[in-house]
Design a protein around this motif. Structure first.
Motif, PDB file in Angstrom:
ATOM      1  N   ILE A  51       0.845  -1.195   0.000  1.00  0.00           N
ATOM      2  CA  ILE A  51       0.000   0.000   0.000  1.00  0.00           C
ATOM      3  C   ILE A  51       0.879   1.244   0.000  1.00  0.00           C
ATOM      4  CG2 ILE A  51      -1.851   1.230   1.208  1.00  0.00           C
ATOM      5  CD1 ILE A  51      -2.614  -1.525   0.040  1.00  0.00           C
ATOM      6  N   THR A  52       1.794   1.288   0.938  1.00  0.00           N
ATOM      7  CA  THR A  52       2.733   2.392   1.039  1.00  0.00           C
ATOM      8  C   THR A  52       3.871   1.939   1.928  1.00  0.00           C
ATOM      9  OG1 THR A  52       2.959   4.749   1.545  1.00  0.00           O
ATOM     10  CG2 THR A  52       1.623   3.433   3.048  1.00  0.00           C
ATOM     11  N   GLY A  53       4.951   2.725   1.979  1.00  0.00           N
ATOM     12  CA  GLY A  53       6.028   2.388   2.901  1.00  0.00           C
ATOM     13  C   GLY A  53       7.150   1.615   2.235  1.00  0.00           C
ATOM     14  N   ASP A  54       7.712   0.670   2.974  1.00  0.00           N
ATOM     15  CA  ASP A  54       8.854  -0.099   2.490  1.00  0.00           C
ATOM     16  C   ASP A  54       8.530  -0.812   1.186  1.00  0.00           C
ATOM     17  OD1 ASP A  54      10.018  -1.160   5.786  1.00  0.00           O
ATOM     18  OD2 ASP A  54      10.369   0.665   4.620  1.00  0.00           O
ATOM     19  N   ASN A  55       9.493  -0.767   0.271  1.00  0.00           N
ATOM     20  CA  ASN A  55       9.256  -1.396  -1.026  1.00  0.00           C
ATOM     21  C   ASN A  55       9.246  -2.916  -0.954  1.00  0.00           C
ATOM     22  OD1 ASN A  55       9.070   1.105  -2.217  1.00  0.00           O
ATOM     23  ND2 ASN A  55      11.185   1.125  -2.938  1.00  0.00           N
ATOM     24  N   LEU A  56       9.885  -3.483   0.039  1.00  0.00           N
ATOM     25  CA  LEU A  56       9.900  -4.937   0.203  1.00  0.00           C
ATOM     26  C   LEU A  56       8.854  -5.313   1.246  1.00  0.00           C
ATOM     27  CD1 LEU A  56      11.335  -7.566  -0.654  1.00  0.00           C
ATOM     28  CD2 LEU A  56      12.806  -7.276   1.348  1.00  0.00           C
ATOM     29  N   VAL A  57       7.872  -6.082   0.822  1.00  0.00           N
ATOM     30  CA  VAL A  57       6.814  -6.491   1.747  1.00  0.00           C
ATOM     31  C   VAL A  57       6.877  -7.998   1.931  1.00  0.00           C
ATOM     32  CG1 VAL A  57       5.299  -4.565   1.238  1.00  0.00           C
ATOM     33  CG2 VAL A  57       5.132  -6.616  -0.136  1.00  0.00           C
ATOM     34  N   LYS A  58       6.602  -8.418   3.141  1.00  0.00           N
ATOM     35  CA  LYS A  58       6.618  -9.843   3.461  1.00  0.00           C
ATOM     36  C   LYS A  58       5.192 -10.323   3.703  1.00  0.00           C
ATOM     37  CE  LYS A  58      11.263  -9.716   5.384  1.00  0.00           C
ATOM     38  NZ  LYS A  58      11.882 -10.417   4.237  1.00  0.00           N
ATOM     39  N   GLY A  59       4.959 -11.581   3.311  1.00  0.00           N
ATOM     40  CA  GLY A  59       3.610 -12.109   3.440  1.00  0.00           C
ATOM     41  C   GLY A  59       3.608 -13.512   3.998  1.00  0.00           C
ATOM     42  N   SER A  60       2.549 -14.226   3.655  1.00  0.00           N
ATOM     43  CA  SER A  60       2.347 -15.571   4.173  1.00  0.00           C
ATOM     44  C   SER A  60       3.284 -16.578   3.524  1.00  0.00           C
ATOM     45  CB  SER A  60       0.900 -16.002   3.925  1.00  0.00           C
ATOM     46  OG  SER A  60      -0.016 -15.060   4.406  1.00  0.00           O
ATOM     47  N   TYR A  61       3.534 -17.675   4.241  1.00  0.00           N
ATOM     48  CA  TYR A  61       4.260 -18.840   3.718  1.00  0.00           C
ATOM     49  C   TYR A  61       5.674 -18.490   3.240  1.00  0.00           C
ATOM     50  CZ  TYR A  61      -0.676 -20.141   3.472  1.00  0.00           C
ATOM     51  OH  TYR A  61      -2.002 -20.334   3.752  1.00  0.00           O
ATOM     52  N   GLY A  62       6.272 -17.437   3.769  1.00  0.00           N
ATOM     53  CA  GLY A  62       7.638 -17.088   3.414  1.00  0.00           C
ATOM     54  C   GLY A  62       7.780 -16.289   2.135  1.00  0.00           C
ATOM     55  N   PHE A  63       6.670 -15.908   1.533  1.00  0.00           N
ATOM     56  CA  PHE A  63       6.726 -15.108   0.309  1.00  0.00           C
ATOM     57  C   PHE A  63       6.992 -13.632   0.621  1.00  0.00           C
ATOM     58  CE2 PHE A  63       5.693 -17.836  -3.210  1.00  0.00           C
ATOM     59  CZ  PHE A  63       5.054 -18.919  -2.618  1.00  0.00           C
ATOM     60  N   GLU A  64       7.607 -12.965  -0.325  1.00  0.00           N
ATOM     61  CA  GLU A  64       7.823 -11.533  -0.254  1.00  0.00           C
ATOM     62  C   GLU A  64       7.694 -10.953  -1.653  1.00  0.00           C
ATOM     63  OE1 GLU A  64      11.654 -11.598   1.600  1.00  0.00           O
ATOM     64  OE2 GLU A  64      12.711 -11.615  -0.316  1.00  0.00           O
ATOM     65  N   ALA A  65       7.539  -9.651  -1.730  1.00  0.00           N
ATOM     66  CA  ALA A  65       7.430  -9.003  -3.034  1.00  0.00           C
ATOM     67  C   ALA A  65       8.082  -7.641  -2.950  1.00  0.00           C
ATOM     68  CB  ALA A  65       5.975  -8.866  -3.464  1.00  0.00           C
ATOM     69  N   GLU A  66       8.647  -7.231  -4.077  1.00  0.00           N
ATOM     70  CA  GLU A  66       9.336  -5.953  -4.133  1.00  0.00           C
ATOM     71  C   GLU A  66       8.618  -5.000  -5.066  1.00  0.00           C
ATOM     72  OE1 GLU A  66      13.460  -6.194  -5.101  1.00  0.00           O
ATOM     73  OE2 GLU A  66      13.845  -4.140  -4.460  1.00  0.00           O
ATOM     74  N   PHE A  67       8.220  -3.869  -4.528  1.00  0.00           N
ATOM     75  CA  PHE A  67       7.580  -2.817  -5.315  1.00  0.00           C
ATOM     76  C   PHE A  67       8.660  -1.949  -5.936  1.00  0.00           C
ATOM     77  CE2 PHE A  67       4.825   0.353  -6.738  1.00  0.00           C
ATOM     78  CZ  PHE A  67       5.172   1.598  -6.236  1.00  0.00           C
ATOM     79  N   ASN A  68       8.598  -1.780  -7.261  1.00  0.00           N
ATOM     80  CA  ASN A  68       9.550  -0.940  -7.969  1.00  0.00           C
ATOM     81  C   ASN A  68       8.756   0.071  -8.777  1.00  0.00           C
ATOM     82  OD1 ASN A  68      11.344   0.134  -9.984  1.00  0.00           O
ATOM     83  ND2 ASN A  68      12.772  -1.510  -9.461  1.00  0.00           N
TER      84      ASN A  68
END
Lengths: 114, 114
Positions: A51-68
């Protein structure tokens, strides 16, 4: 108009290797970005969001995503894939213009090989 | 919290018949969405409600489709004079009222028009 692209229909990765599932988007304002996973015969499940904030977000089951923002991308990643991660993954976006309409990508099938 | 439920799970109908699907969202969620998903595609937005108000409807949705959420709780989606092209999975999702919240999906209703 909002749009989402998932350029890969399928991604194959060996168990234990890192995985990346790609997503690019187009919105007129600031994006709200989401990843969902769909297992066979089950409903879509939320994994993570930006939504906003850190570009690297962590989620369920060890997944993460990077906003660029410059590349308008939101790639899903996991450092070490599991066979149980095999599923269909969808990226979704909406903008902050006031509409609550979400646009989903066509999905990427992830296959983790033992 | 029993999640989002949809009824029926499967519906087979003959072309030209009317069908109605029901969705029960998570009780405290004020937004409710309907999507259509065909094989190999992501969920396609149909319409959404905030409480009982239908705020947006896809331009792709013909006038044979109508949705209601009369008391701001459950919702129904009706398809009149079904066509073979209506065969798809119809998904319902709900979401709390805050801007960045994710959606919670039901298991879907699979419609087959013969």
């Amino acid at each position: 108009a909002q749009s989402v692209a998932q350029p890969e229909d399928q991604v194959n990765v060996a168990e234990g290797n890192p995985l990346t599932v790609k997503c690019t988007y187009s919105v007129s304002g600031n994006p709200y970005l989401f990843w969902y996973v769909q297992y066979p015969n089950r409903g879509l499940q939320f994994l993570l969001k930006y939504i906003t904030g850190d570009n690297l977000v962590k989620g369920s089951y060890g997944f993460e995503a990077e906003f660029n923002k410059s590349q308008t991308s939101f790639h899903l990643k996991k450092p070490s894939a599991l066979v149980s991660d095999s599923a269909l993954y969808f990226c979704a976006v909406r903008d902050d213009s006031g509409t609550y309409k979400y646009i989903f990508g066509t999905g990427t099938r992830l296959k983790v090989l033992a | 919290d029993t999640g989002v439920s949809q009824d029926p799970r499967h519906k087979i109908t003959k072309r030209g018949q009317n069908v109605t699907f029901r969705c029960d969202p998570i009780s405290e969620h004020n937004r409710l969405y309907w999507y259509r998903q065909t094989l190999g595609q992501g969920p396609e937005f149909l319409t959404y409600f905030q409480n009982e108000a239908q705020l947006e409807k896809s331009r792709l949705l013909s006038d044979r489709f109508s949705a209601e959420r009369p008391k701001g709780s459950f919702s129904t989606l009706e398809i009149q004079r079904t066509e073979q092209g209506d065969s798809a999975m119809y998904l319902c999702a709900s979401s709390p009222g805050l801007a960045g919240n994710e959606q919670y999906f039901g298991p879907g209703t699979r419609l087959t028009v013969t």
